[in-house]
Design an enzyme around this catalytic site. Structure first.
Site, PDB file in Angstrom:
ATOM      1  N   ASP A  76      -6.075  -3.760  -2.069  1.00  0.00           N
ATOM      2  CA  ASP A  76      -4.954  -3.381  -1.196  1.00  0.00           C
ATOM      3  C   ASP A  76      -4.272  -4.600  -0.556  1.00  0.00           C
ATOM      4  O   ASP A  76      -4.919  -5.451   0.045  1.00  0.00           O
ATOM      5  CB  ASP A  76      -5.489  -2.467  -0.089  1.00  0.00           C
ATOM      6  CG  ASP A  76      -4.409  -1.707   0.638  1.00  0.00           C
ATOM      7  OD1 ASP A  76      -3.495  -2.357   1.187  1.00  0.00           O
ATOM      8  OD2 ASP A  76      -4.471  -0.465   0.671  1.00  0.00           O
ATOM      9  N   SER A 133       0.829  -1.205   0.000  1.00  0.00           N
ATOM     10  CA  SER A 133       0.000   0.000   0.000  1.00  0.00           C
ATOM     11  C   SER A 133       0.867   1.261   0.000  1.00  0.00           C
ATOM     12  O   SER A 133       1.671   1.449  -0.905  1.00  0.00           O
ATOM     13  CB  SER A 133      -0.968  -0.049   1.184  1.00  0.00           C
ATOM     14  OG  SER A 133      -2.031   0.854   1.016  1.00  0.00           O
TER      15      SER A 133
END
Length: 293
Positions: free
Chosen positions: A155, A38
């Site tokens: 993610d 991320s």
């Protein structure tokens, strides 16, 4: 021996990774392997490609006035983020489509998650930009990202918030891991009356205006709003998964910057975050030096 840096997920809190890298370099400690999830993928890509200063400039340029440009004004079900603005931010930060991971001076990789199977996916080749973009597709904030094979990705923090395992797979003998999710659940949120004047609250209020009005005003205590619910849910998941993964594959050194008070999307607090990262690394520098000797 190769020193690896595992940069964890944590949204706006992740600019603290920049401060940690600054501190390591100031002390002559140079990571030669980087893995990121991320926001950790963004910072890791900038460092591995030699563009960390570009990212720093872009991060510090975010303020309370231009911050809302990163959000989708229609608040569609596809996500809250203005994708064009975010992509422009990455490109200006040196996370480039044309640059290949294979051409970087040090091994680099990112973590994402297959939305349909839940499998953890490591991206260690191809476009630097295309390795970062799916890794940061936070559910509810970003839409899923379609891969070249038709799969949908979200993610990487959903499955591996601090990618120690990927760092070792890339060749690291010693791993410094950065956990941004420490103490998140102990954070004392501001009271409701204070939150009503916050930046996120203003966006939530704007979104509510787009919804059909109720006939009657609610009476009594109200549940947390949509964004608060999403934010707290992500924090809970990140906390639990991080603890499990780090217990199973512990790094030689773990750094936990004190950034729990920085909200999920409060990117305008980049300077605070960077400074917190530097302080954390500085406080643990002797342990780091012992580990790399």
């Amino acid at each position: 021996m190769k020193l690896g840096l595992a940069l964890g997920s944590g949204s706006a809190r992740g600019f603290s990774h920049i401060g940690i890298i600054d501190c390591l370099l100031d002390n002559g400690i140079i990571p030669s392997v980087v893995a990121g999830t991320s926001i950790g993928a963004i910072v890791g890509a900038a460092y591995a490609s030699g563009h960390l200063e570009n990212l720093r400039r872009q991060a510090l340029a975010i303020n309370r006035l231009n911050w809302t440009s990163f959000f989708n004004p229609s608040f569609s079900i596809d996500g809250w983020i203005n994708l064009k603005q975010m992509q422009l931010f990455l490109l200006k930060s040196g996370v480039l489509r044309k640059e290949k991971i294979e051409g970087l001076q040090i091994p680099f990789g990112t973590v994402t998650c297959d939305l349909m199977t839940g499998k953890e996916i490591w991206i260690t080749k191809g476009s630097v930009f295309d390795s970062v973009w799916p890794s940061m597709a936070m559910p509810g904030v970003f839409p899923p990202v379609e891969g070249p094979d038709g799969r949908w990705f979200i993610d990487g923090g959903i499955v591996n918030p601090v990618p120690v395992s990927l760092c070792r797979a890339l060749g690291a003998d010693i791993v410094i891991a950065v956990n941004l999710n420490n103490d998140l659940l102990r954070r004392v949120d501001v009271m409701y009356e204070e939150k009503k004047t916050g930046e996120i609250a203003k966006l939530v209020a704007k979104a509510k205006k787009l919804l059909p009005k109720k006939n009657k005003e609610p009476i009594g205590p109200q549940p947390p709003d949509f964004f608060e619910t999403i934010s707290r849910s992500i924090n809970i998941a990140q906390d639990r998964i991080t603890k499990t993964r780090l217990a199973g594959d512990p790094p030689e050194v773990i750094l936990c910057p004190k950034v729990a008070d920085i909200g999920l999307l409060e990117t305008y607090r980049a300077e605070e975050s960077i400074n917190a990262g530097y302080r954390c690394c500085e406080m643990n520098i002797e342990a780091i030096k012992d580990a790399v000797r």
